[in-house]
Design an enzyme around this catalytic site. Structure first.
Site, PDB file in Angstrom:
ATOM      1  N   CYS A  57       0.759  -1.153  -0.006  1.00  0.00           N
ATOM      2  CA  CYS A  57       0.009   0.044  -0.127  1.00  0.00           C
ATOM      3  C   CYS A  57       0.738   1.275   0.002  1.00  0.00           C
ATOM      4  CB  CYS A  57      -0.934  -0.011   1.072  1.00  0.00           C
ATOM      5  SG  CYS A  57      -2.152  -1.317   1.223  1.00  0.00           S
ATOM      6  N   HIS A 112      -2.354   7.418   3.299  1.00  0.00           N
ATOM      7  CA  HIS A 112      -1.553   5.973   3.566  1.00  0.00           C
ATOM      8  C   HIS A 112      -0.214   6.610   3.304  1.00  0.00           C
ATOM      9  CE1 HIS A 112      -1.847   1.453   4.328  1.00  0.00           C
ATOM     10  NE2 HIS A 112      -1.049   2.237   5.155  1.00  0.00           N
TER      11      HIS A 112
END
Length: 300
Positions: A57, A112
């Site tokens: 991610c 993120h």
């Protein structure tokens, strides 16, 4: 100068999490229905060999936004709520590049790249941010993590936490609507919008309207709602007369492909090449004459 800026193309990146190669109809998926994404593929450009810098991610997002190998800038995994680091302030992001050219910039969804204030999107070129700072499974309701592993999942508007443990059923619809609102607000100036959907990362959620709508299971419902949202964004572009001057990108399997159990067969097939990215580029009406598809020999 102003006239030159106004001619700059609008750019929208609709970015998926954990979505697999065959999770769209145009790539042969039969367990989902994606009519609007199939339309993007038919009217635009499909790149079938596009490699991401790292299959996880935070690392993949850092590469997308900076153009740098994640290891070079110190982001090699998935940053969680206990992380003390994030995207380095000296790196130049896509948002900063667009902003330097007079663009309005926004991100709606999952960031993120660090949740401390100095790492938030508004410190890295984005005018506005609404969404979550890390993955949607990093919260107290994680089904496998021991109790106390994760604190409440924060929800941000710009640099202010305005809630925690948000109702994830609203994610796809809300981030789609925020995108549409931003397009309408900035239709008279160039804009860059980054829409990193938290879905289809587990836990899977869709709106009550989409729950059971496909008759093909929850995963298909979640994908269907994302597909509908992509169509609504493109329809907004058309209605505002911006279709000749807007580029919309739909990167698929950007961080690591499908991770759901119902995709185990497909996942096993692509596991050895987890960094492969399918990218659909829909250039609206500037790519006339129908679909263009680059095969495996065309590596980007």
């Amino acid at each position: 100068m102003k006239d030159d800026v106004r001619k700059s193309p609008n750019v929208i990146i609709i970015f998926m999490d954990d979505m697999g190669w065959a999770d769209v109809g145009f790539n042969g998926g039969t367990h989902v229905k994606t009519p609007r994404l199939d339309q993007m593929a038919e009217e635009g450009l499909v790149l079938t060999d596009f490699y991401v810098a790292q299959p996880v991610c935070s690392a993949s997002r850092s590469a997308l936004l900076t153009g740098c190998y994640p290891n070079r800038i110190g982001i090699t995994g998935a940053l969680g709520p206990n992380a003390t680091h994030g995207i380095y302030g000296g790196e130049i992001t896509l948002a900063e590049l667009f902003k330097s050219k007079g663009y309005a910039t926004a991100i709606f969804g999952k960031w993120h790249l660090g949740h401390h204030i100095q790492f938030l999107p508004t410190r890295h070129g984005f005018d506005t941010f609404e969404g979550i700072p890390y993955s949607n499974d990093m919260w107290p309701m994680h089904p496998e993590a021991p109790k106390g592993t994760y604190p409440p999942l924060p929800y941000f508007k710009d640099e202010v936490q305005v809630g925690e443990n948000p109702d994830q059923r609203n994610f796809t619809g809300d981030f789609t609507q925020l995108t549409i609102d931003f397009i309408k607000e900035h239709k008279d100036e160039p804009f860059f919008i980054y829409v990193p959907h938290p879905m289809v990362h587990v836990p899977l959620y869709c709106s009550d309207e989409w729950n059971g709508k496909t008759g093909m299971g929850l995963y298909a419902d979640v994908v269907g709602e994302v597909d509908e949202g992509c169509g609504q964004i493109l329809d907004t572009i058309d209605k505002l007369g911006l279709e000749e001057n807007t580029l919309a990108f739909f990167p698929l399997t950007m961080d690591h492909g499908s991770a759901t159990e119902i995709m185990q067969v497909k996942q096993a097939f692509i596991e050895k090449a987890r960094a492969r990215l399918l990218k659909v580029v829909y250039v609206f009406h500037s790519l006339q004459g129908g679909q263009a598809r680059l095969d495996r020999k065309s590596v980007v």
